[in-house]
Write an enzyme that holds these catalytic residues in place. Sequence first.
Site, PDB file in Angstrom:
ATOM      1  N   SER A   1       4.521  -6.852  -3.151  1.00 31.31           N
ATOM      2  CA  SER A   1       4.987  -5.997  -2.053  1.00 31.31           C
ATOM      3  C   SER A   1       6.496  -6.163  -1.932  1.00 31.31           C
ATOM      4  O   SER A   1       7.104  -6.891  -2.718  1.00 31.31           O
ATOM      5  CB  SER A   1       4.307  -6.327  -0.732  1.00 31.31           C
TER       6      SER A   1
ATOM      7  N   GLU B   1       3.241   5.997  -6.987  1.00 30.31           N
ATOM      8  CA  GLU B   1       2.629   6.324  -5.702  1.00 30.31           C
ATOM      9  C   GLU B   1       1.808   7.607  -5.795  1.00 30.31           C
ATOM     10  O   GLU B   1       2.279   8.612  -6.330  1.00 30.31           O
ATOM     11  CB  GLU B   1       3.774   6.515  -4.706  1.00 30.31           C
TER      12      GLU B   1
ATOM     13  N   ASP C   1     -23.377   3.557   4.130  1.00 31.60           N
ATOM     14  CA  ASP C   1     -24.001   4.440   3.134  1.00 31.60           C
ATOM     15  C   ASP C   1     -25.411   4.839   3.555  1.00 31.60           C
ATOM     16  O   ASP C   1     -25.832   5.977   3.359  1.00 31.60           O
ATOM     17  CB  ASP C   1     -24.038   3.756   1.758  1.00 31.60           C
TER      18      ASP C   1
ATOM     19  N   CYS D   1      -1.965 -21.631  30.007  1.00 36.17           N
ATOM     20  CA  CYS D   1      -2.756 -20.946  28.980  1.00 36.17           C
ATOM     21  C   CYS D   1      -4.123 -20.657  29.598  1.00 36.17           C
ATOM     22  O   CYS D   1      -4.583 -21.435  30.436  1.00 36.17           O
ATOM     23  CB  CYS D   1      -2.887 -21.865  27.771  1.00 36.17           C
TER      24      CYS D   1
ATOM     25  N   LYS E   1      11.416   5.783  -0.609  1.00 35.55           N
ATOM     26  CA  LYS E   1      10.097   5.143  -0.657  1.00 35.55           C
ATOM     27  C   LYS E   1       9.035   6.078  -0.098  1.00 35.55           C
ATOM     28  O   LYS E   1       8.979   6.329   1.102  1.00 35.55           O
ATOM     29  CB  LYS E   1      10.161   3.853   0.163  1.00 35.55           C
TER      30      LYS E   1
HETATM   31  S1  IVH Z   1       8.429  -1.033  -6.548  1.00 31.71           S
HETATM   32  C1  IVH Z   1       8.025  -4.737  -7.223  1.00 31.71           C
HETATM   33  N1  IVH Z   1       9.329   1.325  -6.003  1.00 31.71           N
HETATM   34  O1  IVH Z   1       6.150   0.232  -1.617  1.00 31.71           O
HETATM   35  C2  IVH Z   1       8.115  -4.057  -5.949  1.00 31.71           C
HETATM   36  N2  IVH Z   1       7.539   0.512  -4.669  1.00 31.71           N
HETATM   37  O2  IVH Z   1       5.991  -2.434  -0.157  1.00 31.71           O
HETATM   38  C3  IVH Z   1       7.012  -3.144  -5.538  1.00 31.71           C
HETATM   39  N3  IVH Z   1       6.722   2.096  -2.978  1.00 31.71           N
HETATM   40  O3  IVH Z   1       3.176  -1.133  -2.851  1.00 31.71           O
HETATM   41  C4  IVH Z   1       6.919  -1.843  -6.176  1.00 31.71           C
HETATM   42  N4  IVH Z   1       8.143   3.719  -3.479  1.00 31.71           N
HETATM   43  O4  IVH Z   1       3.373   1.405  -2.744  1.00 31.71           O
HETATM   44  C5  IVH Z   1       8.432   0.389  -5.666  1.00 31.71           C
HETATM   45  N5  IVH Z   1      10.240   3.415  -5.685  1.00 31.71           N
HETATM   46  C6  IVH Z   1       9.348   2.488  -5.342  1.00 31.71           C
HETATM   47  C7  IVH Z   1       8.409   2.689  -4.310  1.00 31.71           C
HETATM   48  C8  IVH Z   1       7.513   1.659  -3.984  1.00 31.71           C
HETATM   49  C9  IVH Z   1       7.116   3.344  -2.694  1.00 31.71           C
HETATM   50  C10 IVH Z   1       5.645   1.359  -2.286  1.00 31.71           C
HETATM   51  C11 IVH Z   1       4.559   0.829  -3.179  1.00 31.71           C
HETATM   52  C12 IVH Z   1       4.484  -0.653  -2.925  1.00 31.71           C
HETATM   53  C13 IVH Z   1       5.170  -0.760  -1.608  1.00 31.71           C
HETATM   54  C14 IVH Z   1       5.823  -2.102  -1.475  1.00 31.71           C
END
Ligand code: IVH
Length: 675
Positions: free
Chosen positions: A83, A177, A38, A403, A119
């Site tokens: 995740s 998203e 910054d 190593c 996704k």
């Molecule tokens: S469900 C509970 N649904 O994938 C499971 N995630 O690797 C997590 N994402 O951080 C969320 N499309 O950014 C879900 N239809 C979808 C999705 C989705 C993209 C992304 C999301 C999450 C990441 C998980």
Amino acid sequence: MKKKEITKQYLQKIKLINKFNKFYFDKNKSLVSDKVYDDLKKEIITLESSYIFLKSNKSPSQIVGHRPSKNFKKVLHKIPMLSLSNAFSEEDLINFEKKIINFLSKKNDFKIFYSAEPKIDGISASLTYKKGKFVRGLSRGDGKEGEEITDNLYTISDIPKKITSKDFPQEIDIRGEVFIQNSDFEHLKDKFANPRNAASGSLRQKNSEDTKKIPLKFIAYTFGFESGLKAVNQFDFLKKLDEWGFKINPLNKLISGVKNLITNYIEIEKKRANLDFDIDGIVYKVNDFALQKRLGNVANAPRWAVAHKFSSNKAVSQIKDIEIQIGRTGALTPVAKIKPINIGGVQVSNATLHNEDEIIRKDIRIGDTVTVERAGDVIPHVISVDVLKRKNTSKKFIFPKKCPCGYETIKEFNKITKKFDAVRRCPDRGFECNRIAKEKLKHFVSKEAFNIDGFGKKIVEKFCELSLIKLPQDIFKLDYDRIEKLDGWGKLSADNLRYSIDEKKKISLERFIYSLGIRHIGLENAKLLARNFGSFQNFKTLSKKNNYSDLLNVDGIGETQLVSIKNFFSKNINIKILNELDKVLNIQDAKVVNAEGLLRDKSFLVTGKLKNISRAEVKSLIEENSGITVSSVSKKLNYLITGEKPTKKKIESAKALKIKIIDQDEFLRMLNKTS
Ligand code: IVH
């Protein structure tokens, strides 16, 4: 100062800030603290306003996508943002379904419906609505704690600000998203490597007016905390989202059977190139919420969902050199240094060759022309060699047997597979091997361990090189006077670092155990150990008591983990590290989750097969209700649950120790449930 000199300095500063931007956006790395960044930006803008002749279209004053600041307020997600685990093949999907069926203790032909959702590769966000009003928006952050970016999210027109539908829950976190459409990204191409970086940069601008300049979209797909939601499955929920005014993915489908999932996957993959948004796979979620609830989570991903990734992007390049990297557990990983090449918007110059056996199998050599693959966030790897392009002078690659620390390496014999490991390693010498030590320190400060802001891998490398750190405790006794004088540092950045480190001195026992990087002790096992020991002192005295076999009572800890823990405590250097860390840290006792549960202070062991419920589910049920599960009959056991064909020996020992023996119905009654 002369005009020429001022211009030179001005352009140098711009070059520097753009280098920081590039690392931040393309490699997700901060080369300097936010403060330093910054300040640099301020200096450039001040120069521009003081000298009218200074101008550059690369100046941060001209570019929207400058680095966002970390000055956003951090807020806990009421329900963590998880995740997803990945699947790459049909086999992975078959296993995913098998595990679910086993967990639920269903017959093999049990039909599971999945919500299959393409996704989108963007940035996830969680939007809180209270009484239909959008009141707060958070970024994912580390999943537990996000950044408050309400103002920026507010600028997105896809996000409804007020919902009046009667069936909209009283309170709900809608998650989805944030992304940029490819057609919109066309105009931003020279500023960002890919649409995802552009979305991320835009979303985290300090000033929401800057966010507004980039056309962001939002697609909703799940929820976090809710009160008053009336949907019983994911597909109905998606329909509701649509009715409430959210955008949902038009390609979502309800599907059962792995074969049908694959057909849909192939169809969508064909459409992929013509879509106006980037997708990197398909998410499959068990449709029924009741089943989702039973399945629960492992570590930080749900058991009921998986991301089926699309095969990645590939490119051809040449191997310039093969370097051997030493991992945290001593594994020697060969890495091909390749001629830099752009794969799917990302510049790739390293590709993993996995291990010694892989090099032998594919006969990979320095100078070879190779195909490199990159899938999502997975490390790029070499998939094949073009032998026809090989020169006559090329020589087989000889894998080093030592190593770099000087020690002979070994290949371990795996008692289960009855084979030697493909991986060669420096025998587990922990902090005694300086190469392993460096990797262990990187792990120690990493996100899931101490998570020290601004203390990334590069800094660990640099500080090790300068002998500023050798062991974990050194991190808490840094020589800041020296750091301040280092190239690229200064008082401000040194102070920032000190602040970040001090902030992390208070740590939970499970994170602490995980941070030690004991082989085979990942997040889940660290949690189990923390719960078992309760306090740091109990954990530490394990070495004195020398009673490692007790660890086998901890359900989830097996022989492999036990040997590894024993090995850790057998080294004086590790005991010294624990003692030194004890002096500088405030390690919190393990929290008992839901200590008020119905099975509080009670321990259980199952023998034999239960009806319609798997062992894994029983274990989750017990833990959810504050009980513990053990893996053998001992005085510590309170209840032995018996099913069909129990082990006689267990029943006999339980009788001898006067342990209560109960059946499945009695157990479920303890939980106020019936089968
Ligand atoms: S469900 C509970 N649904 O994938 C499971 N995630 O690797 C997590 N994402 O951080 C969320 N499309 O950014 C879900 N239809 C979808 C999705 C989705 C993209 C992304 C999301 C999450 C990441 C998980």
